[in-house]
Design an enzyme around this catalytic site. Structure first.
Site, PDB file in Angstrom:
ATOM      1  CE  LYS A 111      -4.335  -1.359   0.201  1.00  0.00           C
ATOM      2  NZ  LYS A 111      -5.273  -1.157  -0.862  1.00  0.00           N
ATOM      3  CE  LYS A 194      -5.364  -9.983  -4.207  1.00  0.00           C
ATOM      4  NZ  LYS A 194      -4.915  -9.144  -3.111  1.00  0.00           N
ATOM      5  CE  LYS A 197     -13.922  -1.474  -8.208  1.00  0.00           C
ATOM      6  NZ  LYS A 197     -13.952  -0.305  -7.397  1.00  0.00           N
TER       7      LYS A 197
HETATM    8  P1  TYM Z   1     -10.492  -8.534   0.539  1.00  0.00           P
HETATM    9  O1  TYM Z   1     -11.716  -7.705   0.689  1.00  0.00           O
HETATM   10  O2  TYM Z   1      -9.331  -7.979  -0.212  1.00  0.00           O
HETATM   11  O3  TYM Z   1     -10.853  -9.916  -0.120  1.00  0.00           O
HETATM   12  C1  TYM Z   1     -11.908 -10.696   0.384  1.00  0.00           C
HETATM   13  C2  TYM Z   1     -11.598 -12.174   0.276  1.00  0.00           C
HETATM   14  O4  TYM Z   1     -11.380 -12.529  -1.079  1.00  0.00           O
HETATM   15  C3  TYM Z   1     -10.123 -13.154  -1.205  1.00  0.00           C
HETATM   16  N1  TYM Z   1      -9.529 -12.761  -2.496  1.00  0.00           N
HETATM   17  C4  TYM Z   1      -8.998 -13.644  -3.340  1.00  0.00           C
HETATM   18  N2  TYM Z   1      -8.846 -14.974  -3.259  1.00  0.00           N
HETATM   19  C5  TYM Z   1      -8.282 -15.590  -4.304  1.00  0.00           C
HETATM   20  N3  TYM Z   1      -7.857 -14.935  -5.423  1.00  0.00           N
HETATM   21  C6  TYM Z   1      -7.984 -13.604  -5.544  1.00  0.00           C
HETATM   22  N4  TYM Z   1      -7.583 -12.981  -6.644  1.00  0.00           N
HETATM   23  C7  TYM Z   1      -8.574 -12.887  -4.464  1.00  0.00           C
HETATM   24  N5  TYM Z   1      -8.862 -11.582  -4.255  1.00  0.00           N
HETATM   25  C8  TYM Z   1      -9.440 -11.529  -3.032  1.00  0.00           C
HETATM   26  C9  TYM Z   1      -9.282 -12.646  -0.054  1.00  0.00           C
HETATM   27  O5  TYM Z   1      -8.249 -13.540   0.256  1.00  0.00           O
HETATM   28  C10 TYM Z   1     -10.310 -12.544   1.030  1.00  0.00           C
HETATM   29  O6  TYM Z   1     -10.510 -13.783   1.659  1.00  0.00           O
HETATM   30  N6  TYM Z   1      -8.511  -8.034   5.043  1.00  0.00           N
HETATM   31  C11 TYM Z   1      -9.545  -8.704   4.299  1.00  0.00           C
HETATM   32  C12 TYM Z   1     -10.952  -8.444   4.823  1.00  0.00           C
HETATM   33  C13 TYM Z   1     -11.077  -8.751   6.264  1.00  0.00           C
HETATM   34  C14 TYM Z   1     -11.123 -10.054   6.848  1.00  0.00           C
HETATM   35  C15 TYM Z   1     -11.256  -9.835   8.239  1.00  0.00           C
HETATM   36  C16 TYM Z   1     -11.058 -11.339   6.328  1.00  0.00           C
HETATM   37  C17 TYM Z   1     -11.188  -7.849   7.257  1.00  0.00           C
HETATM   38  N7  TYM Z   1     -11.286  -8.503   8.444  1.00  0.00           N
HETATM   39  C18 TYM Z   1     -11.336 -10.912   9.121  1.00  0.00           C
HETATM   40  C19 TYM Z   1     -11.135 -12.406   7.230  1.00  0.00           C
HETATM   41  C20 TYM Z   1     -11.257 -12.181   8.592  1.00  0.00           C
HETATM   42  C21 TYM Z   1      -9.488  -8.209   2.880  1.00  0.00           C
HETATM   43  O7  TYM Z   1      -9.078  -7.104   2.610  1.00  0.00           O
HETATM   44  O8  TYM Z   1     -10.011  -9.035   1.967  1.00  0.00           O
END
Ligand code: TYM
Length: 331
Positions: A111, A194, A197
């Site tokens: 980031k 990956k 968005k």
């Molecule tokens: P976030 O919002 O970026 O993504 C949500 C979930 O989608 C998965 N993901 C992917 N998995 C496989 N391939 C991809 N290209 C891909 N893009 C996204 C992420 O691994 C995730 O599981 N920090 C987290 C949100 C969060 C969270 C939590 C998750 C906040 N608190 C507590 C679990 C437990 C996040 O930014 O995910």
């Protein structure tokens, strides 16, 4: 019964990466576990969304959750900001987290590279808030994609540290989970490893994309002029198409194109057409339900109000216990 928790940030619509990395597991796990699935709106504030967009994004993620098959009768669905207990636990945990370890987190470093003009404190403390999300329900399993692995390791560290520091065995050590298999990472259509968005809108297929949009995006996916020698390793962009195909297509289809690749007779135009058709077929029922749910605000409100109550019932005792353990007591 295991307690399961996970969340997704509302940054727009959910894409195939979110689905195959996380949501697919949510749907399976709700059958036999005590599940809490939330929309991580606090976390999404690190990128400064406009207030009107934030509201719309939260609603769209809720719609995507329900359309993909999350059942509010089986799992608790809630919005992170409806559970302020998480903020208190995050603050309490932060006293035993060190700035140096937060600065070394890969997602923070990334980031800093991506948004050098907005390196806010929320980005640095992101893993603490995430640990609080998980620990507030004392979850056992956290279904996530591969990119969240390091955050889960930190959650375990913070939990263990709390237990050691106060000489208690209060927090369980939750694990990142993908049905007994390795965590997954779904690639993008732009050659990136990956689907995300923030990289490029065209690298993502959203669950809410209409069939013609899916076709357009897939047909534009990056390819090259094809292999020239049998057995040649696949360049990243081509491997990405195969990986997407492995997620949505029949085994025979994947095998056919693998063989074509190995014989150097592959036609990427045909492969993309097939991939677009298979993504569309896979997504069709979800897409239909998304359209149905869009006008149904009253139902959405009910789901989220009930979810907030249930999440509160699970989280409040944890915060009470932690206050007590730490020594915050009435005089
Ligand atoms: P976030 O919002 O970026 O993504 C949500 C979930 O989608 C998965 N993901 C992917 N998995 C496989 N391939 C991809 N290209 C891909 N893009 C996204 C992420 O691994 C995730 O599981 N920090 C987290 C949100 C969060 C969270 C939590 C998750 C906040 N608190 C507590 C679990 C437990 C996040 O930014 O995910």
């Amino acid at each position: 019964m295991d307690k399961v928790l996970s969340g997704i940030r509302p940054t727009g619509f959910l894409h195939l990466g979110n689905y195959f990395g996380a949501l697919r597991n949510f749907i399976k796990m709700q059958e036999e576990n005590d599940c809490y699935f939330f929309i991580a709106d606090y976390h999404s504030l690190t990128t400064h969304p406009k207030p009107a967009d934030l509201r719309t994004n939260v609603k769209n993620v809720l719609i995507d959750y329900l359309a993909a098959g999350l059942d509010p009768e089986k799992a608790t669905l809630y919005i992170q900001s409806d559970l302020p207990e998480v903020c208190e636990l995050s603050l309490l945990l932060s006293m035993n987290v060190y700035v140096g370890e937060l600065q070394r987190v890969s997602s923070f470093k990334e980031k800093v590279r991506r948004q050098p003009n907005n390196v806010n404190a929320g980005l640095l403390s992101y893993p603490i808030l995430m640990a609080a999300d998980i620990l507030v329900h004392r979850a056992d399993k956290v279904p996530v994609g591969k990119d969240q692995e390091q955050h889960l390791e930190m959650t375990r560290d913070f939990a263990q540290r709390f237990n050691n520091f106060y000489g208690v065995e209060y927090f369980k050590l939750p694990v990142a989970y993908n049905f007994g298999q390795a965590l997954v990472k779904i690639p993008g259509l732009d050659g990136s490893t990956k689907m995300s968005k923030s990289d490029n809108e065209n690298s993502c297929i959203y669950l809410s994309d209409a069939p013609e949009v899916i076709k357009k995006k897939v047909m534009k996916a990056v390819t090259d002029s094809g292999p020239t020698e049998p057995g040649q390793p696949k360049p990243q962009a081509i491997e990405n198409l195969f990986q997407l195909m492995r997620a949505v297509s029949a085994e025979d289809t994947v095998k056919f194109f693998e063989e074509e690749y190995n014989k150097c007779s592959i036609r990427y135009g045909d492969m993309k057409k097939q991939l677009a058709a298979d993504i569309t077929a896979f997504n069709a029922p979800i897409y239909e339900r998304i359209l149905e749910l869009r006008g149904n605000d009253e139902y959405l409100r009910k789901v989220i109000e009930r979810g907030a109550e249930k999440a509160h019932a699970s989280a409040a005792p944890t915060v009470r216990d932690v206050r007590e353990i730490i020594g915050i007591k009435k005089l």
